[in-house]
Design an enzyme around this catalytic site. Sequence first.
Site, PDB file in Angstrom:
ATOM      1  N   GLU A  48       3.091  -5.930   6.904  1.00 50.76           N
ATOM      2  CA  GLU A  48       2.744  -5.186   8.174  1.00 50.76           C
ATOM      3  C   GLU A  48       3.608  -4.481   9.287  1.00 50.76           C
ATOM      4  OE1 GLU A  48      -0.530  -5.612   4.666  1.00 50.76           O
ATOM      5  OE2 GLU A  48       0.523  -6.679   6.052  1.00 50.76           O
ATOM      6  N   GLY A  86      -0.328  -4.706   0.702  1.00 54.04           N
ATOM      7  CA  GLY A  86      -1.582  -5.016  -0.561  1.00 54.04           C
ATOM      8  C   GLY A  86      -1.524  -5.477  -0.945  1.00 54.04           C
ATOM      9  N   ALA A 113       0.588  -1.193   0.112  1.00 54.68           N
ATOM     10  CA  ALA A 113       0.070  -0.162  -0.292  1.00 54.68           C
ATOM     11  C   ALA A 113       1.229   1.009   0.381  1.00 54.68           C
ATOM     12  CB  ALA A 113      -0.673  -0.137   1.465  1.00 54.68           C
ATOM     13  N   GLU A 143      -2.265  -9.369  -1.217  1.00 55.39           N
ATOM     14  CA  GLU A 143      -3.696  -8.891  -0.783  1.00 55.39           C
ATOM     15  C   GLU A 143      -4.272  -8.800  -2.309  1.00 55.39           C
ATOM     16  OE1 GLU A 143      -4.329  -7.792   3.684  1.00 55.39           O
ATOM     17  OE2 GLU A 143      -3.458  -6.282   1.991  1.00 55.39           O
TER      18      GLU A 143
END
Length: 257
Positions: free
Chosen positions: A131, A108, A65, A111
Amino acid sequence: MEFIIVTEQYEPGIALIQLNRPKELNALNRKLMEEVRDTLQALDKNEQVRVIILTGNEQAFAAGADIKQMADKSAIDMLLIDQFSTWDQIRKTKKPIIAAVSGFALGGGCELAMMCDMIIASESAKFGQPEIKIGTIPGAGGTQRLTRAIGKAKAMELILTGRFLSAEEAHFYGLVNKVVPVEMYLHEAVALAREIAQMSPVAVQLAKEAVNRSFETHLDEGLAFERKNFYLTFASADQKEGMQAFIEKRKPQFKGH
């Protein structure tokens, strides 16, 4: 589109979405994810598209992200922004999506790849949920999808340490379908898409829906859902064509209705 490149007819029946923030290793900001969502919704309605490929570049599928967008936010800010509602809409895509992954697929990015239905990886691909190293946890499904894909013990290890999985490890644990040389990863994804695009779009959509339901229900409910979708295929012209072609020993011509 500012952060993605879309080719609606990369090949007949196959659309290609390429994440395009190369300087940021395709870090996923909110605008990029909104563009992906809007494109997938449009492609879902495009009768000329049967399979969708999502990719980045050789260096990165997506390295995570965009941390700069989140670093100074409060918990209430994050709640009000509700950035993951975009991800929920992406998850509802009816047509099959193949992730073609090379380089980093982290946070992300991992994901997003796991939200796709299949993953073709280059030998350079690295998967992970790091993360924990910046004081937080996965928020777009990493704790749930990674655990379902590779099992509790390994998922727990990766999420609590932030370690990466190599492409070969990801294949060994069942996270990816196939590992190929870097120069072949997109070619291999297209080959898989081409094979699926030859099938009945109605049956493909119902099959995808039934497989995904297996992760969301108990066995009895999943079996009932599968049975309903199986019966539903008999309302399609493609089912009649497919079975008649089998009887007549010829290749079926699926029209998508």
